[in-house]
Design an enzyme around this catalytic site. Structure first.
Site, short mmCIF file in Angstrom:
data_model
loop_
_atom_site.label_atom_id
_atom_site.label_comp_id
_atom_site.label_asym_id
_atom_site.label_seq_id
_atom_site.Cartn_x
_atom_site.Cartn_y
_atom_site.Cartn_z
N ARG A 50 1.28 -0.91 0.31
CA ARG A 50 0.29 -0.29 -0.38
C ARG A 50 0.78 1.29 -0.33
O ARG A 50 2.19 1.65 0.42
CB ARG A 50 -0.70 0.50 1.18
CG ARG A 50 -2.22 -1.06 1.22
CD ARG A 50 -3.51 -0.09 -0.42
NE ARG A 50 -4.17 -0.94 -0.18
CZ ARG A 50 -4.16 -2.34 -0.62
NH1 ARG A 50 -3.01 -3.05 -1.57
NH2 ARG A 50 -5.63 -2.95 -0.45
N GLU A 87 -3.23 7.59 -4.19
CA GLU A 87 -3.84 6.81 -5.94
C GLU A 87 -5.99 7.33 -5.55
O GLU A 87 -6.35 7.65 -4.72
CB GLU A 87 -3.83 5.71 -5.81
CG GLU A 87 -4.27 4.46 -4.87
CD GLU A 87 -3.53 3.36 -5.13
OE1 GLU A 87 -4.44 2.42 -5.40
OE2 GLU A 87 -3.00 3.73 -4.52
N HIS A 101 -1.72 0.33 -9.45
CA HIS A 101 -2.03 -0.30 -9.40
C HIS A 101 -3.37 -1.52 -9.71
O HIS A 101 -4.04 -2.39 -9.71
CB HIS A 101 -3.42 0.27 -8.42
CG HIS A 101 -4.17 -0.58 -6.59
ND1 HIS A 101 -3.37 -0.09 -5.60
CD2 HIS A 101 -3.67 -1.63 -6.48
CE1 HIS A 101 -4.17 -1.09 -4.29
NE2 HIS A 101 -3.83 -2.30 -5.01
#
Length: 313
Positions: free
Chosen positions: A232, A261, A279
Site C-alpha cells: 500500500r 491514488e 495498482h
C-alpha cells in the site's frame, strides 16, 4: 429463491458482475460518494455490501442499513472498512486472501526486474532513436539480497520466486517471526533496509503500517539500494521517497501503489528513477474471476446460514 440485492461500491468489469449475478445476487453499482449515499438511502432493507480496502465502508453507513448482515471486501485489504463497528453490530466481514496473490507476486518480480535492468528507460531510448549511448551495464537481479517487509501469503510467494528463480538471499520483517519459515527474520524495518539491496514492501495498509518506510529507512537502504512497493502506498512516507530519489540517496524505486491514488503527485511523475504502475499487480484475468468467485462463495454461505469461507481475522 429471488436474487438478493448487493450494493457494489467499487468498479467491476462485466465478467465479475456476471459471475455475481450467476451466483444469485443482483449487483447495484454505486461509484463515488454521491451515488453511494443515494444508494444507501434508497435501499434501507439492504443486507449485503461489496467494497474493497481502499473504498471502505464506515460505521455511519452501517448504521443507515439496519438489516445489513455481511460486508465483502473483494480483495485482501480491509483498511478503510470499520471492522470493529461491524463486529459490534454482528455484521460479518469477509475478504479475498489468496485470490490475487500469484498475480501480485508475479508483478512484484516484474517490477524488480524492470527497475534493476532499467527496462522502461531503455525501451524509450531505443524507440527515440538511441542505441549505443544507452548500452551501459545494469545490475543483475540474480543473487541479490531481497528484504521483504510483510511476509504474508503474497510475501512468501515473492520469496519463493526470488529465491527459486533468481537465487536471491531472503530476509524479512514482520512484527514477530513466522514459524516454519526458512528465511532470516530481522527485528525492525531499519535493520531490514540496512541489510537489503532490494527492499520490497508487501505489507497491508492502515494506521499500524503508515510510514513504516520513512526517511531513515530509505537512508539505511542507501544509494545502491532499490525500493519496490506492491503493498500500500501509505506504508511509505511519500515525500521522503521523492526527496531520496531526487537526491539519489537510493538508486531507484518501482511502485504499484501511491498514497492518495489515483492522484499521482507531479513530483513523482518527473522522477526518471521511479517506475509507477496503476495498482494493477493483482489484476490478471485469472485473479479477477477468482475474486468474484470468492465473494459469491462467501455470500452464498452467509445466506445459507453457514460459516463464511474467508472471514476477516
Amino acid at each position: 429463491m429471488a436474487p438478493i440485492p448487493l450494493l457494489v461500491l467499487n468498479p467491476l468489469d462485466a465478467d465479475r458482475l456476471a459471475r455475481i449475478a450467476e451466483g444469485g445476487f443482483t449487483p447495484h453499482v454505486a461509484l463515488g460518494p454521491e451515488a453511494r449515499a443515494q444508494a444507501i438511502a434508497s435501499m434501507p432493507d439492504l443486507r449485503c455490501v461489496l467494497t474493497n480496502g481502499a473504498t471502505g465502508f464506515t460505521a455511519a453507513e452501517m448504521d443507515r442499513l439496519p438489516k445489513l448482515g455481511i460486508i465483502c471486501a473483494i480483495a485482501v485489504g480491509t483498511e478503510n472498512i470499520d471492522v470493529a463497528a461491524a463486529r459490534a453490530r454482528g455484521i460479518v466481514v469477509t475478504h479475498g486472501p489468496g485470490t490475487n496473490a500469484p498475480s501480485v507476486a508475479d508483478h512484484a518480480m516484474a517490477l524488480t526486474l524492470a527497475l534493476l535492468r532499467d527496462i522502461p528507460r531503455l525501451d524509450a531510448a531505443v524507440k527515440s532513436g538511441e542505441w549505443m549511448g544507452v548500452r551501459w551495464p545494469r545490475p543483475m537481479v540474480s543473487g541479490r539480497r531481497l528484504g521483504i517487509l510483510g511476509l504474508g501469503e503474497i510475501g512468501a510467494m515473492i520469496a519463493a520466486r526470488a529465491q527459486g528463480g533468481f537465487g536471491m538471499e531472503i530476509a524479512y520483517h514482520n512484527r514477530r517471526p513466522r514459524e516454519g519459515v526458512p528465511h532470516r527474520w530481522l527485528p525492525s524495518v531499519q535493520a531490514l533496509a540496512e541489510w537489503a539491496e532490494v527492499l520490497l514492501i508487501a505489507a497491508p495498509g492502515g494506521a499500524a503500517t503508515r510510514h513504516l518506510v520513512d526517511a531513515a529507512a530509505l537512508d539505511a537502504l542507501g544509494p545502491q539500494g532499490y525500493l519496490v512497493n506492491i503493498g500500500r502506498g501509505s506504508v511509505v512516507d511519500q515525500e521522503a521517497l521523492i526527496t531520496a530519489l531526487r537526491a539519489n540517496r537510493i538508486a531507484g524505486a518501482a511502485i504499484d501503489v501511491v498514497d492518495g491514488e489515483p492522484e499521482v503527485p507531479d513530483a513523482m511523475r518527473a522522477l526518471p528513477n521511479l517506475i509507477i504502475t496503476p495498482h494493477i499487480a493483482g489484476r490478471s484475468p485469472e485473479s479477477i474471476l477468482a475474486t468474484a468467485s470468492m465473494v459469491v462463495a462467501n455470500l452464498q454461505a452467509h445466506f445459507a446460514g453457514k460459516p463464511v469461507l474467508t472471514p476477516v481475522a
